[in-house]
Design a protein around this motif. Structure first.
Motif, short mmCIF file in Angstrom:
data_model
loop_
_atom_site.label_atom_id
_atom_site.label_comp_id
_atom_site.label_asym_id
_atom_site.label_seq_id
_atom_site.Cartn_x
_atom_site.Cartn_y
_atom_site.Cartn_z
N PHE A 109 0.84 -1.21 0.00
CA PHE A 109 0.00 0.00 0.00
C PHE A 109 0.87 1.25 0.00
O PHE A 109 0.63 2.18 -0.78
CB PHE A 109 -0.92 -0.01 1.22
N GLN A 113 1.17 4.36 -2.86
CA GLN A 113 0.95 5.77 -2.57
C GLN A 113 2.21 6.59 -2.86
O GLN A 113 2.12 7.73 -3.34
CB GLN A 113 0.52 5.97 -1.11
N ALA A 154 -6.55 0.11 -3.10
CA ALA A 154 -5.37 0.96 -2.87
C ALA A 154 -5.03 1.78 -4.10
O ALA A 154 -4.68 2.96 -4.00
CB ALA A 154 -4.19 0.08 -2.48
#
Length: 246
Positions: A109, A113, A154
């Motif tokens: 995750f 990001q 995600a």
């Protein structure tokens, strides 16, 4: 007023990938000089450059981590040193690991990001500082932010952030004649899309839109070319290029 006597200059991040490559080659057809960015696939980026230069265009390859501000600052310096400045930034670079929200490990995750959100922020920040009057900044989201398909949590979250960044940046650049938009492709026939999917899954996804096919990188590149050139009255928008899937 922008100088219309010199070729426009574009940076295409992820220019060695499917959509990035098509975008770089399409912009070159319009006479734009292109910096083909890559993260790790230098040979593929060099092949894109060769395709452009063999057709009479101007292009160079340059590498770097999109989430590293120093590497991206060097990318923009390379564009300016080689071609005299930057008019268009097309930020296609991103990653798409998939897993249910309940099962995705946080390390993955965080990596999504970092590349997709921080990478966009870093590139957009530099673009806001360096793109010349009359220029365009084009980010990439995904139609999954509307389709809301399982396993994409995600990834969709990262791209929702990308859309918000672009909309705000468009307003922050008031008075500079620079457009900022986001393209949100639907399922597109690229290696990134096909990874981990069998033929049955691919066929099902292709059937979801009224045109009953996957998009092609060239389909998306035409939207890029419009926003990078004649689409001066389109600003602060997210354009869903998905064949009508959502």
């Amino acid at each position: 007023m922008p100088d219309t006597t010199q070729p426009r200059v574009a940076i295409v991040t992820g220019g060695s990938g499917g959509i990035g490559r098509a975008a770089a080659e399409r912009l070159a057809l319009d006479g734009t000089s292109v910096v083909v960015h890559y993260s790790s696939r230098a040979a593929t980026a060099d092949a894109v450059v060769s395709t452009i230069t063999d057709a009479g265009g101007q292009a160079i390859a340059a590498g770097g981590d999109v989430a590293d501000e120093q590497a991206m600052a060097e990318l923009f310096r390379t564009a300016a040193d080689t071609f005299g400045g930057v008019d268009v930034v097309v930020h296609t670079a991103g990653i798409m690991p998939l897993a249910p929200i309940s099962e995705m490990d946080l390390e993955t995750f965080d990596r999504i990001q970092r590349v997709n959100v921080r990478g966009t922020f870093v590139v957009d920040q530099l673009a806001a500082q360096e793109v010349r009057e009359g220029g365009a900044i084009i980010n990439f989201s995904t139609s999954v932010t509307k389709l809301l398909m399982p396993n994409y949590g995600a990834y969709a979250a990262s791209k929702g952030a990308v859309e918000a960044l672009a909309l705000i940046l468009a307003r922050e650049l008031r008075g500079r004649d620079i457009t900022v938009n986001t393209i949100a492709p639907g399922p597109t026939a690229t290696p990134l899309f096909f990874e981990g999917k069998d033929e049955q899954v691919v066929a099902h996804i292709a059937s979801l839109n009224p045109l009953e096919r996957l998009g092609t990188p060239e389909d998306i590149a035409e939207v890029v070319a419009f926003l990078a050139g004649p689409g001066r009255w389109v600003n602060g928008q997210t354009i869903f290029a998905n064949g009508g899937a959502a």
